[in-house]
Design a protein around this motif. Structure first.
Motif, short mmCIF file in Angstrom:
data_model
loop_
_atom_site.label_atom_id
_atom_site.label_comp_id
_atom_site.label_asym_id
_atom_site.label_seq_id
_atom_site.Cartn_x
_atom_site.Cartn_y
_atom_site.Cartn_z
N HIS A 16 0.84 -1.27 -0.24
CA HIS A 16 -0.11 -0.09 -0.17
C HIS A 16 0.83 1.20 0.05
N ARG A 17 0.84 2.09 -0.90
CA ARG A 17 1.46 3.29 -0.87
C ARG A 17 0.97 4.39 -0.31
N VAL A 18 1.75 4.90 0.44
CA VAL A 18 1.41 6.15 1.81
C VAL A 18 2.40 7.00 1.37
N GLY A 19 2.34 8.20 0.67
CA GLY A 19 3.04 8.89 0.52
C GLY A 19 4.21 8.57 -0.47
N ARG A 20 5.52 8.86 0.20
CA ARG A 20 6.54 8.28 -0.74
C ARG A 20 6.82 6.83 -0.30
N SER A 21 6.32 6.37 0.77
CA SER A 21 6.57 4.90 1.05
C SER A 21 5.64 3.67 0.84
N VAL A 22 6.05 2.52 0.75
CA VAL A 22 5.05 1.49 0.64
C VAL A 22 5.12 0.67 1.81
N LEU A 23 3.64 0.31 2.44
CA LEU A 23 3.72 -0.26 3.50
C LEU A 23 3.23 -1.59 3.12
N TYR A 24 3.83 -2.65 3.50
CA TYR A 24 3.37 -3.94 3.62
C TYR A 24 2.56 -4.60 4.76
N ALA A 25 1.41 -5.30 4.53
CA ALA A 25 0.81 -5.93 5.51
C ALA A 25 0.40 -7.47 4.99
N ARG A 26 0.16 -8.18 6.20
CA ARG A 26 -0.62 -9.44 5.97
C ARG A 26 -2.00 -9.42 5.25
N THR A 27 -2.12 -10.54 4.15
CA THR A 27 -3.48 -10.51 3.77
C THR A 27 -4.27 -11.80 4.56
N ASP A 28 -5.49 -11.97 4.40
CA ASP A 28 -6.25 -12.89 4.93
C ASP A 28 -5.52 -14.29 4.79
N ALA A 29 -4.90 -14.43 3.58
CA ALA A 29 -4.31 -15.80 3.32
C ALA A 29 -2.99 -15.96 4.34
N GLY A 30 -2.22 -14.79 4.29
CA GLY A 30 -1.12 -14.72 5.19
C GLY A 30 -1.53 -14.92 6.66
N GLU A 31 -2.64 -14.39 7.25
CA GLU A 31 -2.92 -14.70 8.71
C GLU A 31 -3.19 -15.81 8.85
N SER A 32 -4.35 -16.61 7.91
CA SER A 32 -4.63 -18.18 7.96
C SER A 32 -3.25 -18.83 8.17
#
Length: 339
Positions: free
Chosen positions: A316-332
């Protein structure tokens, strides 16, 4: 509809016919999360404290992007009424944000003006953006929805898998209550200020009318992750009434899991990828993840690219950065690795 006053405390009644009961439904609405979370960002109370980790991450982003002083800042006061047109009736159990934004853009001008005049009544005045919106709703609603999309991308999208899991779990719990005990039991368990007497829903401390005449049939129940302990309502004929209630588990939304042992998962993903996946309890950039895990930035980038291709993380691009997050598949997958 009947409204009674008992000892200075408002008690609103919403009568439900057999047809209405047959069309009571739950909906996970992104717009309810947008509006309640933006309001939370403007407060500094016990409700905000529950979401402290999220607030600490999101407030600086929004200030940098100017979202703390834009359209939403004028539309959503810290307390009280916000315009009903921002909560269109959900068209299904889990409408996409894009569908809700399209519904907002198509709001009739008279509906927008009526809501803004109601907001002015409560707040005393309208800001410059809202005066422009009142003058030409068709031209300005697109600007409003553009800002909502930017807000969602920065404040909610990186956390959406976790938020959505809480909301979906709540709906499944309520659906099981209805199946096992009936709708009346589910109503009575929904919120302390809501009571079902067999013919009508009673809402304590609400004095605004809840007219059934002219409203669409049924009732929409929307769980919220950011609304605190309050029950919110939207009654805007000809749409069916909506009640937004606090989702079960929202208070534990930002608790970090005890996931120090990634040995089993490392056998499948590799040690570095398993460690990174476990560390994404909160969204982070490659630089932040490198600092937290001790891996090199290139190694982190390579691992994230592989896990993103596999659908385990999202970017997810936030300003000049890109943030990474777990998806539902990653959580599972992570949960299974610790089962």
């Amino acid at each position: 509809m009947h409204v009674r006053i008992h000892g200075g405390i408002g008690l609103a009644e919403l009568t439900l016919s057999a047809r209405d009961l047959a069309q009571v439904r739950f909906a996970v609405s992104p717009m309810w999360q947008v509006l309640s979370s933006f309001r939370l960002l403007r407060r500094d109370d016990a409700d905000a404290a529950v979401h402290g980790p999220w607030l600490a991450q999101v407030r600086p982003r929004l200030a940098a992007a100017g979202l703390d002083r834009g359209w939403l800042a004028e539309l959503i006061p810290a307390a009280g009424f916000w315009p009903y047109f921002l909560n269109p009736a959900p068209d299904g159990p889990a409408p996409a944000l894009s569908a809700e934004l399209a519904a907002i853009r198509s709001t009739p001008a008279e509906r927008v003006r009526r809501d803004l005049e109601h907001l002015r009544y409560h707040e005393g005045s309208l800001g410059p953006r809202l005066r422009a919106l009142h003058a030409d709703p068709a031209a300005r609603l697109a600007r409003v929805t553009q800002e909502i999309q930017v807000y969602f991308d920065q404040a909610l999208a990186p956390y959406w898998a976790r938020i959505r899991a809480v909301l979906d779990t709540d709906v499944l719990h309520r659906a099981r209550q209805v199946a096992e005990h009936g709708a009346g039991h589910a109503f009575n368990d929904l919120h302390a200020s809501l009571r079902w007497d067999g013919d009508a829903l009673h809402l304590l401390r609400r004095t605004r009318p809840m007219p059934r005449d002219g409203s669409g049939p049924g009732l929409v129940l929307a769980p919220t992750a950011f609304g605190g302990p309050r029950l919110a309502s939207r009654v805007a004929p000809p749409d069916p009434p909506q009640l937004a209630y606090p989702a079960r588990g929202a208070g534990t939304l930002w608790e970090r899991g005890e996931r120090t042992d990634t040995g089993a998962l490392a056998g499948v993903l590799g040690r570095s990828r398993a460690r990174l996946l476990a560390d994404l309890d909160t969204p982070a950039s490659t630089t932040q993840l490198a600092a937290r895990t001790g891996l090199s930035t290139p190694a982190v980038s390579q691992c994230l690219a592989a896990m993103r291709a596999a659908g385990l993380v999202s970017a997810h691009r936030v300003g000049r950065s890109v943030l990474y997050a777990r998806t539902d598949a990653g959580e599972s997958l992570l949960s299974a690795g610790h089962g």
